[in-house]
Design an enzyme around this catalytic site. Structure first.
Site, PDB file in Angstrom:
ATOM      1  N   HIS A  72       0.851  -1.191   0.000  1.00  0.00           N
ATOM      2  CA  HIS A  72       0.000   0.000   0.000  1.00  0.00           C
ATOM      3  C   HIS A  72       0.887   1.242   0.000  1.00  0.00           C
ATOM      4  CE1 HIS A  72      -4.289  -1.332   1.315  1.00  0.00           C
ATOM      5  NE2 HIS A  72      -3.776  -2.158   0.409  1.00  0.00           N
ATOM      6  N   TYR A 201      -8.961   6.149   7.293  1.00  0.00           N
ATOM      7  CA  TYR A 201      -9.102   6.544   8.704  1.00  0.00           C
ATOM      8  C   TYR A 201     -10.113   7.686   8.735  1.00  0.00           C
ATOM      9  CZ  TYR A 201      -4.827   3.945   9.841  1.00  0.00           C
ATOM     10  OH  TYR A 201      -3.890   2.948  10.044  1.00  0.00           O
ATOM     11  N   PRO A 293      -4.066   1.160  18.575  1.00  0.00           N
ATOM     12  CA  PRO A 293      -3.796   0.618  17.232  1.00  0.00           C
ATOM     13  C   PRO A 293      -3.952   1.636  16.096  1.00  0.00           C
ATOM     14  CG  PRO A 293      -5.818  -0.291  18.144  1.00  0.00           C
ATOM     15  CD  PRO A 293      -5.181   0.502  19.226  1.00  0.00           C
ATOM     16  N   LYS A 297       1.117   0.456  14.950  1.00  0.00           N
ATOM     17  CA  LYS A 297       2.498   0.346  15.420  1.00  0.00           C
ATOM     18  C   LYS A 297       2.772  -0.852  16.324  1.00  0.00           C
ATOM     19  CE  LYS A 297       3.943   3.577  13.058  1.00  0.00           C
ATOM     20  NZ  LYS A 297       4.126   2.817  11.833  1.00  0.00           N
ATOM     21  N   TYR A 385       4.125   6.824   9.694  1.00  0.00           N
ATOM     22  CA  TYR A 385       3.220   5.714   9.384  1.00  0.00           C
ATOM     23  C   TYR A 385       3.986   4.549   8.740  1.00  0.00           C
ATOM     24  CZ  TYR A 385      -1.110   3.317   8.156  1.00  0.00           C
ATOM     25  OH  TYR A 385      -2.116   2.385   8.071  1.00  0.00           O
TER      26      TYR A 385
HETATM   27  P1  FAS Z   1       1.405 -10.986  21.905  1.00  0.00           P
HETATM   28  O1  FAS Z   1       0.431 -10.575  22.976  1.00  0.00           O
HETATM   29  O2  FAS Z   1       0.960 -11.049  20.499  1.00  0.00           O
HETATM   30  O3  FAS Z   1       1.990 -12.429  22.242  1.00  0.00           O
HETATM   31  C1  FAS Z   1       2.292 -12.795  23.577  1.00  0.00           C
HETATM   32  C2  FAS Z   1       2.183 -14.305  23.675  1.00  0.00           C
HETATM   33  O4  FAS Z   1       2.592 -14.687  24.994  1.00  0.00           O
HETATM   34  C3  FAS Z   1       0.754 -14.792  23.489  1.00  0.00           C
HETATM   35  O5  FAS Z   1       0.700 -15.850  22.557  1.00  0.00           O
HETATM   36  C4  FAS Z   1       0.350 -15.256  24.891  1.00  0.00           C
HETATM   37  O6  FAS Z   1      -0.527 -16.360  24.851  1.00  0.00           O
HETATM   38  C5  FAS Z   1       1.674 -15.640  25.488  1.00  0.00           C
HETATM   39  N1  FAS Z   1       1.705 -15.563  26.958  1.00  0.00           N
HETATM   40  C6  FAS Z   1       1.123 -14.617  27.743  1.00  0.00           C
HETATM   41  N2  FAS Z   1       1.371 -14.886  29.032  1.00  0.00           N
HETATM   42  C7  FAS Z   1       2.120 -16.028  29.064  1.00  0.00           C
HETATM   43  C8  FAS Z   1       2.676 -16.814  30.093  1.00  0.00           C
HETATM   44  N3  FAS Z   1       2.516 -16.472  31.362  1.00  0.00           N
HETATM   45  N4  FAS Z   1       3.372 -17.917  29.763  1.00  0.00           N
HETATM   46  C9  FAS Z   1       3.558 -18.250  28.445  1.00  0.00           C
HETATM   47  N5  FAS Z   1       3.047 -17.558  27.421  1.00  0.00           N
HETATM   48  C10 FAS Z   1       2.335 -16.454  27.729  1.00  0.00           C
HETATM   49  N6  FAS Z   1      -1.534  -3.907  16.666  1.00  0.00           N
HETATM   50  C11 FAS Z   1      -1.635  -3.309  15.466  1.00  0.00           C
HETATM   51  O7  FAS Z   1      -0.617  -2.852  14.939  1.00  0.00           O
HETATM   52  N7  FAS Z   1      -2.870  -3.196  14.834  1.00  0.00           N
HETATM   53  C12 FAS Z   1      -4.007  -3.724  15.390  1.00  0.00           C
HETATM   54  O8  FAS Z   1      -5.084  -3.621  14.828  1.00  0.00           O
HETATM   55  C13 FAS Z   1      -3.943  -4.368  16.633  1.00  0.00           C
HETATM   56  N8  FAS Z   1      -5.068  -4.913  17.202  1.00  0.00           N
HETATM   57  C14 FAS Z   1      -4.961  -5.521  18.437  1.00  0.00           C
HETATM   58  C15 FAS Z   1      -6.087  -6.090  19.074  1.00  0.00           C
HETATM   59  C16 FAS Z   1      -5.971  -6.701  20.345  1.00  0.00           C
HETATM   60  C17 FAS Z   1      -7.198  -7.294  21.019  1.00  0.00           C
HETATM   61  C18 FAS Z   1      -4.723  -6.735  20.993  1.00  0.00           C
HETATM   62  C19 FAS Z   1      -4.591  -7.352  22.382  1.00  0.00           C
HETATM   63  C20 FAS Z   1      -3.609  -6.175  20.378  1.00  0.00           C
HETATM   64  C21 FAS Z   1      -3.725  -5.584  19.090  1.00  0.00           C
HETATM   65  N9  FAS Z   1      -2.609  -5.035  18.439  1.00  0.00           N
HETATM   66  C22 FAS Z   1      -2.674  -4.434  17.236  1.00  0.00           C
HETATM   67  C23 FAS Z   1      -1.331  -5.092  19.026  1.00  0.00           C
HETATM   68  C24 FAS Z   1      -0.773  -6.461  18.750  1.00  0.00           C
HETATM   69  O9  FAS Z   1      -0.729  -6.664  17.366  1.00  0.00           O
HETATM   70  C25 FAS Z   1       0.547  -6.545  19.435  1.00  0.00           C
HETATM   71  O10 FAS Z   1       1.321  -5.379  19.239  1.00  0.00           O
HETATM   72  C26 FAS Z   1       1.344  -7.760  19.033  1.00  0.00           C
HETATM   73  O11 FAS Z   1       0.528  -8.884  19.233  1.00  0.00           O
HETATM   74  C27 FAS Z   1       2.597  -7.766  19.874  1.00  0.00           C
HETATM   75  O12 FAS Z   1       3.182  -9.012  19.769  1.00  0.00           O
HETATM   76  P2  FAS Z   1       3.856  -9.714  21.043  1.00  0.00           P
HETATM   77  O13 FAS Z   1       4.682  -8.714  21.751  1.00  0.00           O
HETATM   78  O14 FAS Z   1       4.430 -10.961  20.529  1.00  0.00           O
HETATM   79  O15 FAS Z   1       2.654  -9.993  22.061  1.00  0.00           O
HETATM   80  C1  PHB Z   2      -6.002  -3.704  10.825  1.00  0.00           C
HETATM   81  O1  PHB Z   2      -6.140  -3.971   9.627  1.00  0.00           O
HETATM   82  O2  PHB Z   2      -6.283  -4.513  11.741  1.00  0.00           O
HETATM   83  C2  PHB Z   2      -5.476  -2.351  11.214  1.00  0.00           C
HETATM   84  C3  PHB Z   2      -4.945  -1.540  10.240  1.00  0.00           C
HETATM   85  C4  PHB Z   2      -4.450  -0.289  10.592  1.00  0.00           C
HETATM   86  C5  PHB Z   2      -4.524   0.123  11.910  1.00  0.00           C
HETATM   87  C6  PHB Z   2      -5.063  -0.708  12.898  1.00  0.00           C
HETATM   88  C7  PHB Z   2      -5.542  -1.948  12.540  1.00  0.00           C
HETATM   89  O3  PHB Z   2      -4.063   1.360  12.252  1.00  0.00           O
END
Ligand code: FAS
Ligand code: PHB
Length: 390
Positions: A72, A201, A293, A297, A385
């Site tokens: 994109h 957005y 989000p 980032k 971005y």
């Molecule tokens: P993660 O949380 O992905 O991974 C951590 C892992 O550790 C998980 O698999 C968990 O099960 C495991 N874990 C936790 N506790 C543990 C323990 N005690 N023992 C063993 N394992 C354990 N970012 C965006 O850029 N765009 C988005 O749209 C977006 N939407 C999101 C929506 C939600 C609901 C959430 C919670 C986050 C969102 N994020 C988004 C942010 C997300 O993408 C994170 O930045 C990304 O998952 C970060 O990756 P990790 O640091 O690996 O953490």
């Molecule tokens: C998504 O596609 O999940 C998404 C894209 C851009 C954002 C947040 C979430 O800023």
């Protein structure tokens, strides 16, 4: 059991770190509390910075991304029923982002790790890091009801915001910085074609909305909602009607709706825990920081943390130098705080705040009008971005 690096968490941070280390012969074991399928069922991020793609290239886990991901070169800002395109490539000297779901990144890394025979222990219960303030750290856990111990040289806490790693650090050793936003995001995934070729957005009087996608046939939409909302109160019809109200008439008319594959509400917060290192325990990704989000980032910051941590650990194990691990927290936090600022700024600009005064409403509108009228302001948005340099 013994390994060089015990990694807690098989999300993007843990898996990417595991593959980078495995590739240079540093032994790792990943301990994940959930099952593989549970981790893959999470619907999260969708936008990858070039730096993140580069790391997936580096570990050889990017073939599907390059085949299926969508480059994109711009995003739209919609306000006052007008769409304004931010030409990412023109404003950043040719950079772009790639649309490729976090679920697929995680799947690709898991599949590669399994194919290479590196150890990932799923459904590890009661994982707990020990002794990281000394020279012999270890991790205890239960597997199939049996208590186990993993001795290691270093522990990487990649277990997300609710993980055990940061929680295991004495509170007096942590400095916490946090802002909880007075709203959440209600997200919906559906197998319908995206309403636009690029992301939109939208800031409307009714609240923020985001039109995103996973492919040319699968769309991801978000609408700002109250913190106390329940996803069960949002039928698909109610969601689609509200999304249309937050778009300009032409875009609303072009929207293709369909049954949701997934619907969930995510809270929004800005959060940083400093430092990111405690003796032999290193935090990376959501374990150390959270961004709203809006700026896309979260996943990408996890990737840059992992880049810095990998380089530090490679120096430690292969060059026998501690300079990298001594500098890790400072180096990672420098980029984290810039992404925190951008995510906070874009969130503050695009959302309706319940207690907002009329003056603050005017400030938002004036900032948006200035933004889209200034090449320099748009370039500043674009360079953040697409991702600031590592
Ligand atoms: P993660 O949380 O992905 O991974 C951590 C892992 O550790 C998980 O698999 C968990 O099960 C495991 N874990 C936790 N506790 C543990 C323990 N005690 N023992 C063993 N394992 C354990 N970012 C965006 O850029 N765009 C988005 O749209 C977006 N939407 C999101 C929506 C939600 C609901 C959430 C919670 C986050 C969102 N994020 C988004 C942010 C997300 O993408 C994170 O930045 C990304 O998952 C970060 O990756 P990790 O640091 O690996 O953490
Ligand atoms: C998504 O596609 O999940 C998404 C894209 C851009 C954002 C947040 C979430 O800023």
């Amino acid at each position: 059991m013994r390994t060089q690096v015990a990694i807690i968490g098989a999300g993007p941070a843990g898996l990417l770190l595991g593959q980078l280390l495995h590739q240079v012969g540093i032994d790792t074991v990943i301990l994940e509390r959930k099952s593989r399928d549970y981790v893959l069922a999470r619907i999260r991020a969708g936008v990858l910075e070039q730096g993140t793609v580069g790391l997936l290239d580096q570990v050889g886990a990017s073939a599907r991304l390059h085949a299926e991901g969508l480059p994109h070169h711009g995003v739209d800002l919609l306000f006052g029923e007008q769409r304004h395109r931010v030409a990412l490539d023109r404003l950043t000297g040719g950079k772009h982002v790639t649309i490729y779901g976090q679920t697929e990144v995680t799947r690709d890394l898991m599949d590669q790790r399994a194919a290479q025979g590196a150890a990932t222990i799923f459904e590890a219960e009661d994982v707990e890091p020990h002794g990281f303030d000394g020279a012999q750290p270890f991790v205890t856990y239960r597997e199939g009801g049996t208590s186990k111990r993993l001795d290691c040289y270093v522990i990487a806490g990649c277990d997300g915001y609710h993980g055990i790693s940061r929680a295991s650090v004495p509170s007096e050793a942590l400095r916490i910085f946090e802002r909880v936003y007075p709203f959440g995001w209600l997200g919906l995934l559906a197998d319908v074609p995206p309403v636009s070729d690029e992301l939109i957005y939208a800031r409307s009087e009714r609240g923020f909305a985001l039109c995103s996608m996973r492919s040319h046939t699968r769309s991801r939409y978000y609408i700002q909602c109250r913190q106390d909302e329940h996803v069960d109160d949002w039928s698909d019809t109610r969601f689609w009607d509200e999304l249309r109200r937050r778009l300009d008439p032409a875009t609303a008319a072009a929207l293709t709706t369909g049954p949701s594959l997934e619907k969930s509400i995510a809270p929004l917060r800005s959060f940083v825990a400093e430092p990111m290192r405690f003796g032999r325990l290193f935090l990376a990704g959501d374990a150390a920081h959270i961004v709203p989000p809006t700026g896309a980032k979260g996943l990408n910051l996890a990737a840059s943390d992992v880049h810095y941590l990998f380089e530090a650990l490679r120096e430690l194990f292969l060059d026998k130098s501690e300079a990298g691990i001594d500098a890790y927290s400072h180096k990672a936090l420098a980029r984290v705080w810039k992404a925190e600022r951008f995510s906070w700024w874009l969130t503050s600009l695009m959302h309706q705040f319940p207690e907002q005064s009329p003056f603050e409403q005017r400030m938002q509108q004036a900032e948006l009008d200035y933004l889209v009228s200034s090449e320099h302001a748009m370039a500043a948005l674009a360079e953040n971005y697409v991702g600031l340099p590592y």
